[in-house]
Design a protein around this motif. Structure first.
Motif, PDB file in Angstrom:
ATOM      1  N   TRP A  33       0.314   8.044  -7.532  1.00  0.00           N
ATOM      2  CA  TRP A  33       0.371   6.622  -7.146  1.00  0.00           C
ATOM      3  C   TRP A  33      -1.054   6.184  -6.842  1.00  0.00           C
ATOM      4  CZ3 TRP A  33       4.926   4.310  -8.059  1.00  0.00           C
ATOM      5  CH2 TRP A  33       5.043   2.950  -7.725  1.00  0.00           C
ATOM      6  N   TRP A  34      -1.257   4.867  -6.783  1.00  0.00           N
ATOM      7  CA  TRP A  34      -2.601   4.361  -6.581  1.00  0.00           C
ATOM      8  C   TRP A  34      -2.749   3.741  -5.191  1.00  0.00           C
ATOM      9  CZ3 TRP A  34       1.230   2.889  -9.743  1.00  0.00           C
ATOM     10  CH2 TRP A  34       1.761   1.615  -9.575  1.00  0.00           C
ATOM     11  N   SER A  37      -1.710  -0.313  -3.110  1.00  0.00           N
ATOM     12  CA  SER A  37      -0.555  -0.840  -3.837  1.00  0.00           C
ATOM     13  C   SER A  37       0.319  -1.644  -2.881  1.00  0.00           C
ATOM     14  CB  SER A  37       0.242   0.331  -4.414  1.00  0.00           C
ATOM     15  OG  SER A  37       1.541  -0.078  -4.754  1.00  0.00           O
ATOM     16  N   SER A  38       1.094  -2.591  -3.432  1.00  0.00           N
ATOM     17  CA  SER A  38       2.033  -3.352  -2.596  1.00  0.00           C
ATOM     18  C   SER A  38       3.203  -2.473  -2.156  1.00  0.00           C
ATOM     19  CB  SER A  38       2.537  -4.577  -3.366  1.00  0.00           C
ATOM     20  OG  SER A  38       3.210  -4.158  -4.538  1.00  0.00           O
ATOM     21  N   ASN A  40       3.927   0.758  -0.329  1.00  0.00           N
ATOM     22  CA  ASN A  40       3.328   1.788   0.513  1.00  0.00           C
ATOM     23  C   ASN A  40       4.070   1.792   1.843  1.00  0.00           C
ATOM     24  OD1 ASN A  40       1.564   3.821   1.120  1.00  0.00           O
ATOM     25  ND2 ASN A  40      -0.162   2.483   1.654  1.00  0.00           N
ATOM     26  N   PRO A 113      -6.813   2.079  -7.889  1.00  0.00           N
ATOM     27  CA  PRO A 113      -6.136   1.030  -8.656  1.00  0.00           C
ATOM     28  C   PRO A 113      -6.950   0.677  -9.903  1.00  0.00           C
ATOM     29  CG  PRO A 113      -7.078   0.137  -6.622  1.00  0.00           C
ATOM     30  CD  PRO A 113      -7.332   1.611  -6.599  1.00  0.00           C
ATOM     31  N   GLN A 326      10.150   1.605  -8.404  1.00  0.00           N
ATOM     32  CA  GLN A 326       8.894   2.359  -8.389  1.00  0.00           C
ATOM     33  C   GLN A 326       8.541   2.862  -9.787  1.00  0.00           C
ATOM     34  OE1 GLN A 326       8.828   4.126  -3.822  1.00  0.00           O
ATOM     35  NE2 GLN A 326       8.864   5.540  -5.515  1.00  0.00           N
ATOM     36  N   LEU A 329       6.945   0.083 -11.788  1.00  0.00           N
ATOM     37  CA  LEU A 329       5.576  -0.185 -11.325  1.00  0.00           C
ATOM     38  C   LEU A 329       4.626   0.937 -11.733  1.00  0.00           C
ATOM     39  CD1 LEU A 329       6.123  -1.627  -7.734  1.00  0.00           C
ATOM     40  CD2 LEU A 329       5.818  -2.851  -9.879  1.00  0.00           C
ATOM     41  N   TRP A 330       5.129   2.169 -11.732  1.00  0.00           N
ATOM     42  CA  TRP A 330       4.279   3.319 -12.039  1.00  0.00           C
ATOM     43  C   TRP A 330       3.740   3.265 -13.472  1.00  0.00           C
ATOM     44  CZ3 TRP A 330       4.606   7.531 -15.439  1.00  0.00           C
ATOM     45  CH2 TRP A 330       3.732   8.594 -15.183  1.00  0.00           C
ATOM     46  N   GLY A 333       1.167   0.378 -13.461  1.00  0.00           N
ATOM     47  CA  GLY A 333       0.000   0.628 -12.613  1.00  0.00           C
ATOM     48  C   GLY A 333      -0.859   1.790 -13.084  1.00  0.00           C
ATOM     49  N   GLU A 363       3.153  -7.090  -7.237  1.00  0.00           N
ATOM     50  CA  GLU A 363       2.045  -6.195  -7.620  1.00  0.00           C
ATOM     51  C   GLU A 363       1.266  -6.742  -8.826  1.00  0.00           C
ATOM     52  OE1 GLU A 363       1.472  -3.216  -5.937  1.00  0.00           O
ATOM     53  OE2 GLU A 363      -0.098  -2.376  -7.223  1.00  0.00           O
TER      54      GLU A 363
END
Ligand SMILES: [Ca+2]
Ligand SMILES: [Ca+2]
Ligand SMILES: [Ca+2]
Length: 622
Positions: A33-34, A37-38, A40, A113, A326, A329-330, A333, A363
């Protein structure tokens, strides 16, 4: 008595061996993950065994666990929240699971990110989208053709097996797409699918494979026939440098039949039903937008297993919802991709889509999603577009839909030669959509027979269909090989190999020298249409105004501040001469046909008279 003691001791021994074994980790989702991130903390799903009474720890700076691990009864899954400090350094950390019997470790990667410039771009009517079936476009790496070694799922002679196409093949042919004028590629799913013959899904009574990508067995891994996550990143970066966006095809409704979850779900409510006891999808999709729906019909359609074997994910389970959000988003991202085409949109609850879309836009605000709602009725499809709260009290947030209500009239008119007025009659229902301008228009796709295999189809008809798709409202989407007039009458044959993409091919249609006369003519025609769309802003953003409609002639304008362009289509098998009023679009003087079919036209008293040969189109600009 002796016998009873014996049974008890065997039972004790079995329990002892189960608890005696050390924990093992098979997988951590997500694997990375980065920072900043929104999302977390990130919710980790750890799959393995012997997790009973486990402690979970994270080793390394900048990370900490913020929840008590939730372990399932069989000790095969752990849910735990991982907080990533904004200043955490990029690099690997270790997740460890410890029980009295031992300890297991797995890596977790912290990423910085990605720079937002030129990434996460979304799509708009300024784009021309091109759908590629990865396995069938181009084989750029023959080393990955049989990665599972003699499991017999790679065979170019079998239309249901892998043919060798991959991400490197797409990278290799980006210049071809640039030449055509494409600005966005929609790739069929690249999730890891089952590595052996699929004995559950029979095609023509025989086992098949997951070459199409729609049966995920791992949501976090790139299919090994297509490449790696690094190769995917390279594709996104290279495409972006060529001015081409990448649209990912995602599936959130179901998993493939061989996903490890099917036999061992992470929660009791992970799926709707179980492998042995589930509803079968009855496809009564009208019930999904019926305020008075028969509840059982709606449920069987929403929660039934597709074709009776695709396990239906239960998005009402908060863990499933969290996992899927998630996961979406992964992919974005970690790669920088630009849009999503979402499979089987309507079979997933709107309330989930609302949460999913709002997490996505939080995000990646410029991101865009197009949903697959395969139905020819605008009343049906429009219900699923977001931007407004529907009778169910939910705004799904969905940006765009594949425009199937327009697809069928396009096929009827231009392939079969039926009346062209079915097209403006369909467009007349645009007011039912929240935003018709962003709909994705198409004349072909991977789930239907090819245009050229429809009864009555001709190259001239295919040209007209392209002329319409590339000049009417919406975001045009082309299907690989349709620019060559490829054939294929049903789902398997519509997914044929692009000529020249594979070793040993007799000709290379990626080059003009490798194309037949008809293919070259069609390719140049579509390229010309795309060029016109690029040169004339009104063709992308202008208001669509109908000027003339009869059974086989249709004229319309795209009108904007910079002027107007008039498109005239004669779908008849005879030449036609028509006259119509253009005062609404304020045209003056002499207009020239940009396709070179019609003579220049002089506007007289706000009227335009156009003569066209049979089955032809003209595009008039000042
Ligand atoms: Ca390959
Ligand atoms: Ca695989
Ligand atoms: Ca479902």
């Amino acid at each position: 008595m002796t016998r009873i003691i014996c049974t008890i001791s065997v039972h004790l021994w079995l329990s002892f061996t189960v608890f005696a074994q050390a924990p093992e980790i098979f997988k951590v989702d997500p694997p990375s993950w980065w920072t900043r991130s929104s999302v977390n903390p990130v919710r980790l799903l750890i799959r393995g065994r012997n997790f009973q009474r486990a402690r979970v720890q994270v080793e390394g700076a900048g990370l900490r666990l913020t929840s008590t691990p939730k372990i399932n009864g069989r000790g095969t899954y752990i849910f735990v929240d991982l907080f990533i400090a904004p200043n955490a350094q990029s690099g690997y950390r270790v997740i460890s699971v410890t029980t009295p019997r031992g300890s297991a470790r797995a890596p977790f990667q912290v990423l910085g990110p990605l720079n937002r410039a030129g990434r996460f771009q979304g799509f708009s009517p300024a784009d021309v989208m091109y759908l590629i079936m990865i396995d069938r476009f181009a084989d750029g790496d023959q080393l990955n053709n049989d990665p599972t070694q003699s499991r017999g799922i790679y065979d170019r002679r079998n239309k249901f097996y892998y043919h060798g196409g991959d991400l490197q093949g797409v990278i290799n042919h980006l210049p071809y797409l640039t030449e055509l004028g494409v600005t966005a590629i929609w790739l069929t799913p690249w999730y890891d699918n089952y590595d052996r013959l699929n004995e559950i899904e029979l095609k023509e009574d025989k086992p098949s494979t997951g070459f199409h990508g729609y049966n995920p067995q791992d949501f976090y891994v790139v299919e090994e026939h297509f490449g790696t996550h690094e190769k995917l990143r390279e594709l996104v970066e290279t495409a972006h440098r060529s001015g081409i966006k990448i649209i990912q095809d995602q599936v959130m409704n179901h998993t493939g039949p061989y996903h490890p979850w099917v036999d061992d779900p992470p929660t009791p409510t992970w799926f709707n039903g179980t492998k042995s006891k589930h509803l079968k999808n009855v496809f009564q999709t009208w019930a999904l937008h019926d305020p008075r729906a028969v509840e059982s019909l709606k449920r069987e359609t929403m929660e039934g297993w597709f074709l009776d074997f695709l396990p239906d994910l239960n998005q009402h389970d908060p863990e499933v919802s969290r996992y899927l959000i998630q996961n979406t988003l992964w992919w974005i991202g970690t790669t920088g991709l630009d849009g999503i085409r979402m499979d089987t949109w309507q079979y997933v609850p709107n309330s989930f889509w609302r949460d999913w879309n709002s997490a996505l836009k939080r995000e990646f605000p410029n991101f865009r999603v197009v949903g697959e709602v395969k139905d020819g009725d605008v009343v049906h499809t429009s219900f699923f577009q977001g931007g407004k709260v529907r009778f169910d009290g939910v705004d799904s947030g969905l940006d765009s839909l594949l425009d199937f209500p327009l697809f069928y009239p396009i096929r009827h008119a231009f392939a079969e030669g039926k009346p062209v007025d079915e097209i403006p009659k369909t467009l007349a229902k645009d007011y039912l959509y929240n935003n018709p301008e962003i709909l994705v228009t198409l004349l072909g796709g991977h789930d239907d027979g090819r245009f050229m295999s429809e009864k009555g189809a001709t190259i001239d008809g295919l040209k007209l269909a392209n002329a319409l798709v590339l000049t009417t409202r919406g975001v045009p989407q082309l299907y690989y090989g349709d620019e060559l007039g490829m054939q294929g009458e049903d789902e398997p044959t519509t997914r044929a190999d692009f000529p020249g993409g594979f070793p040993g091919d007799k000709r290379n249609a990626f080059t003009s020298a490798g194309r037949t006369k008809h293919e070259q003519e069609l390719f140049e025609y579509i390229k010309r249409l795309i060029t016109l769309r690029r040169e004339h802003e009104v063709l992308r953003t202008g208001e669509l105004v109908n000027l003339y409609v009869s059974e086989q002639q249709y004229a319309y304008a795209r009108k904007g501040r910079s002027g107007a362009v008039v498109i005239v289509i004669n779908n008849d098998n005879d030449a036609a001469s028509i006259e119509f009023d253009v005062s609404r679009v304020a045209l003056r003087g002499v207009l020239k046909d940009q396709l070179g079919v019609s003579r220049p036209v002089q506007i007289n008293n706000g009227k335009m008279r156009v003569s066209l040969p049979k089955r032809s189109a003209a595009i008039f600009a000042g």
